[in-house]
Scaffold this motif. Sequence first.
Motif, PDB file in Angstrom:
ATOM      1  N   ARG A   4     -23.780 -35.545  -7.633  1.00 48.01           N
ATOM      2  CA  ARG A   4     -23.007 -34.476  -8.244  1.00 48.01           C
ATOM      3  C   ARG A   4     -23.811 -33.173  -8.279  1.00 48.01           C
ATOM      4  O   ARG A   4     -23.295 -32.104  -7.965  1.00 48.01           O
ATOM      5  CB  ARG A   4     -22.607 -34.906  -9.660  1.00 48.01           C
ATOM      6  CG  ARG A   4     -21.610 -33.992 -10.272  1.00 48.01           C
ATOM      7  CD  ARG A   4     -21.045 -34.567 -11.566  1.00 48.01           C
ATOM      8  NE  ARG A   4     -20.276 -33.538 -12.224  1.00 48.01           N
ATOM      9  CZ  ARG A   4     -19.076 -33.155 -11.818  1.00 48.01           C
ATOM     10  NH1 ARG A   4     -18.517 -33.736 -10.786  1.00 48.01           N
ATOM     11  NH2 ARG A   4     -18.426 -32.195 -12.456  1.00 48.01           N
ATOM     12  N   TYR A  73     -13.007 -25.259  -9.006  1.00 45.92           N
ATOM     13  CA  TYR A  73     -12.373 -26.220  -9.910  1.00 45.92           C
ATOM     14  C   TYR A  73     -11.894 -27.454  -9.161  1.00 45.92           C
ATOM     15  O   TYR A  73     -12.079 -28.587  -9.605  1.00 45.92           O
ATOM     16  CB  TYR A  73     -11.208 -25.559 -10.651  1.00 45.92           C
ATOM     17  CG  TYR A  73     -10.550 -26.493 -11.644  1.00 45.92           C
ATOM     18  CD1 TYR A  73     -11.159 -26.770 -12.861  1.00 45.92           C
ATOM     19  CD2 TYR A  73      -9.348 -27.129 -11.347  1.00 45.92           C
ATOM     20  CE1 TYR A  73     -10.588 -27.642 -13.758  1.00 45.92           C
ATOM     21  CE2 TYR A  73      -8.760 -27.997 -12.243  1.00 45.92           C
ATOM     22  CZ  TYR A  73      -9.385 -28.255 -13.451  1.00 45.92           C
ATOM     23  OH  TYR A  73      -8.816 -29.124 -14.333  1.00 45.92           O
ATOM     24  N   LYS A  74     -11.280 -27.204  -8.008  1.00 41.06           N
ATOM     25  CA  LYS A  74     -10.763 -28.323  -7.210  1.00 41.06           C
ATOM     26  C   LYS A  74     -11.906 -29.249  -6.752  1.00 41.06           C
ATOM     27  O   LYS A  74     -11.772 -30.467  -6.766  1.00 41.06           O
ATOM     28  CB  LYS A  74      -9.980 -27.759  -6.018  1.00 41.06           C
ATOM     29  CG  LYS A  74     -10.159 -28.436  -4.703  1.00 41.06           C
ATOM     30  CD  LYS A  74      -9.253 -29.649  -4.562  1.00 41.06           C
ATOM     31  CE  LYS A  74      -9.701 -30.488  -3.380  1.00 41.06           C
ATOM     32  NZ  LYS A  74      -9.357 -31.855  -3.401  1.00 41.06           N
ATOM     33  N   ALA A  76     -15.167 -29.519  -8.056  1.00 42.13           N
ATOM     34  CA  ALA A  76     -16.087 -30.113  -9.041  1.00 42.13           C
ATOM     35  C   ALA A  76     -15.698 -29.817 -10.482  1.00 42.13           C
ATOM     36  O   ALA A  76     -16.575 -29.720 -11.354  1.00 42.13           O
ATOM     37  CB  ALA A  76     -17.513 -29.632  -8.756  1.00 42.13           C
ATOM     38  N   GLY A  77     -14.415 -29.641 -10.766  1.00 46.22           N
ATOM     39  CA  GLY A  77     -13.974 -29.456 -12.143  1.00 46.22           C
ATOM     40  C   GLY A  77     -14.515 -28.184 -12.789  1.00 46.22           C
ATOM     41  O   GLY A  77     -14.861 -27.235 -12.086  1.00 46.22           O
ATOM     42  N   LEU A  78     -14.608 -28.199 -14.116  1.00 51.58           N
ATOM     43  CA  LEU A  78     -15.034 -26.989 -14.827  1.00 51.58           C
ATOM     44  C   LEU A  78     -16.451 -26.530 -14.448  1.00 51.58           C
ATOM     45  O   LEU A  78     -16.681 -25.338 -14.280  1.00 51.58           O
ATOM     46  CB  LEU A  78     -14.916 -27.190 -16.344  1.00 51.58           C
ATOM     47  CG  LEU A  78     -13.473 -27.131 -16.892  1.00 51.58           C
ATOM     48  CD1 LEU A  78     -13.467 -27.409 -18.388  1.00 51.58           C
ATOM     49  CD2 LEU A  78     -12.816 -25.793 -16.596  1.00 51.58           C
ATOM     50  N   MET A  81     -16.119 -24.695 -11.285  1.00 52.12           N
ATOM     51  CA  MET A  81     -15.494 -23.393 -11.505  1.00 52.12           C
ATOM     52  C   MET A  81     -16.536 -22.386 -11.992  1.00 52.12           C
ATOM     53  O   MET A  81     -16.647 -21.286 -11.475  1.00 52.12           O
ATOM     54  CB  MET A  81     -14.366 -23.564 -12.529  1.00 52.12           C
ATOM     55  CG  MET A  81     -13.556 -22.333 -12.822  1.00 52.12           C
ATOM     56  SD  MET A  81     -14.255 -21.334 -14.128  1.00 52.12           S
ATOM     57  CE  MET A  81     -13.362 -21.923 -15.533  1.00 52.12           C
TER      58      MET A  81
ATOM     59  N   THR B  92      -7.534 -21.758 -13.688  1.00 48.03           N
ATOM     60  CA  THR B  92      -7.898 -23.143 -13.959  1.00 48.03           C
ATOM     61  C   THR B  92      -6.688 -23.932 -14.462  1.00 48.03           C
ATOM     62  O   THR B  92      -6.453 -25.072 -14.040  1.00 48.03           O
ATOM     63  CB  THR B  92      -9.028 -23.215 -15.008  1.00 48.03           C
ATOM     64  OG1 THR B  92     -10.095 -22.381 -14.580  1.00 48.03           O
ATOM     65  CG2 THR B  92      -9.541 -24.628 -15.156  1.00 48.03           C
ATOM     66  N   LYS B  96      -5.035 -27.002 -12.490  1.00 47.84           N
ATOM     67  CA  LYS B  96      -4.944 -28.303 -13.140  1.00 47.84           C
ATOM     68  C   LYS B  96      -3.532 -28.881 -12.988  1.00 47.84           C
ATOM     69  O   LYS B  96      -3.359 -30.044 -12.612  1.00 47.84           O
ATOM     70  CB  LYS B  96      -5.266 -28.121 -14.633  1.00 47.84           C
ATOM     71  CG  LYS B  96      -5.842 -29.333 -15.314  1.00 47.84           C
ATOM     72  CD  LYS B  96      -6.107 -28.996 -16.788  1.00 47.84           C
ATOM     73  CE  LYS B  96      -6.383 -30.246 -17.569  1.00 47.84           C
ATOM     74  NZ  LYS B  96      -7.751 -30.732 -17.406  1.00 47.84           N
ATOM     75  N   LEU B  99      -2.934 -29.852  -9.275  1.00 44.49           N
ATOM     76  CA  LEU B  99      -3.582 -31.092  -8.840  1.00 44.49           C
ATOM     77  C   LEU B  99      -2.878 -32.321  -9.438  1.00 44.49           C
ATOM     78  O   LEU B  99      -2.856 -33.389  -8.834  1.00 44.49           O
ATOM     79  CB  LEU B  99      -5.067 -31.082  -9.225  1.00 44.49           C
ATOM     80  CG  LEU B  99      -5.913 -30.046  -8.461  1.00 44.49           C
ATOM     81  CD1 LEU B  99      -7.318 -29.951  -9.036  1.00 44.49           C
ATOM     82  CD2 LEU B  99      -5.971 -30.376  -6.972  1.00 44.49           C
ATOM     83  N   LYS B 100      -2.276 -32.144 -10.622  1.00 45.03           N
ATOM     84  CA  LYS B 100      -1.620 -33.259 -11.276  1.00 45.03           C
ATOM     85  C   LYS B 100      -0.216 -33.522 -10.710  1.00 45.03           C
ATOM     86  O   LYS B 100       0.184 -34.659 -10.527  1.00 45.03           O
ATOM     87  CB  LYS B 100      -1.528 -32.964 -12.779  1.00 45.03           C
ATOM     88  CG  LYS B 100      -1.282 -34.195 -13.620  1.00 45.03           C
ATOM     89  CD  LYS B 100      -1.535 -33.899 -15.086  1.00 45.03           C
ATOM     90  CE  LYS B 100      -1.000 -35.020 -15.951  1.00 45.03           C
ATOM     91  NZ  LYS B 100      -0.953 -34.613 -17.363  1.00 45.03           N
TER      92      LYS B 100
END
Lengths: 188, 186
Positions: A4, A73-74, A76-78, A81, B92, B96, B99-100
């Motif tokens: 990661r 974000y897509k 690796a998430g927050l 971002m 964001t 989110k 993606l869901k």
Amino acid sequence: MARRWKLLGKLFLSTLELSAFTFGGGYVIVSLMKKTFVDKFHWIENDEMLDLVAIAETAPGSIAISGAIVVGYKLAGLPGMFITVVATAIPPLVTISLIALGYEAVSDNELVKRLLLGMQAGVAAVIFAVVWDLARKYVKKRDAAAILVMSLAFVAAYVFHVNVIYVVLACIGVGLVHALRLMRSEKS
Amino acid sequence: MMYWDIFFCFLKIGAFSFGGGYAALPLIQGEVVGNYGWLSMREFTDLVTISQMTPGSIAVNAATFVGTRLAGLPGAVIATAGCVLPACFIVTLVAKLYLKYRDMTLLAGVFDVLRPAVVALIAVSGADILMSALWNHEAILALKDVNLRLAGIFVFSLFLLLKFRMNPILVMLLAGVIEAGAYLLE
């Protein structure tokens, strides 16, 4: 865990590199991101990349920042971002801080001007190469509806200078009608 | 108080500059030149010129420029943070949801229409940059005034990218070096 961190590091460095070369505005970074994250690293699918750019368009703010946010974000998430936003902001922060000190020295230098002018032609080529890759798909598939949307959007934004946000909203409207028809045909 | 003013001003710019790029210019000008009087019109015009020559979007560049002028590096960081914060939240959130729910027919249908439009919008920005390079920012596009060397550099760059899949950053640098070399030979 180690993997990661490696991903985050790679994401940071590549975004930093791309951002340092976004001469001429936001779509340059979008084109470079497509080249890096879709063509080179294969982290994102072609269609998905376009979806992410569309998402970036719906939010206020510059497309460079929004594009970085949505890709980070897509992937690796927050934390992703956060990392891409910081990496995107650093190059302009450094260059503008330096230039704010001695702007005339740079802007009046003919050699610098010509270097940047040449780079502008190169930037245009990078964007057109990406557009060529993307548009060719629709032409190959003889997707008449997509070609029509593409042409209309181009004419609206380029010839009539319609604000990008209205183009996006209009497409969302048409898209909803299209989706409702799809759902009805699924039912029957 | 100064820091708060800087932050709030660019938060506003970040939250209301829909459409990005030059669409944000009047808003930035209204706040920075008109409302707060941090820059003169002349300085603002210089800022736009600088933004065209340097990396980064106009809003982030304006934030850094004004922030540095008013309060040094901390000012620049605070202004930039204010500028990107609204997008961080909104993008964001939308990402989110996307993606869901992207497998739902409704959302998939909407993106079917959005995708080709995005390709067109990317093409528009490319066309803008190309025109401004070939006609050197002139308003009237007469065919005889076109800069043939830059047109040649453009075609050559495109060839390197499409035929040899060369690294785009290298191509951009090469294009700049060719034009700078031509200047030195003049």
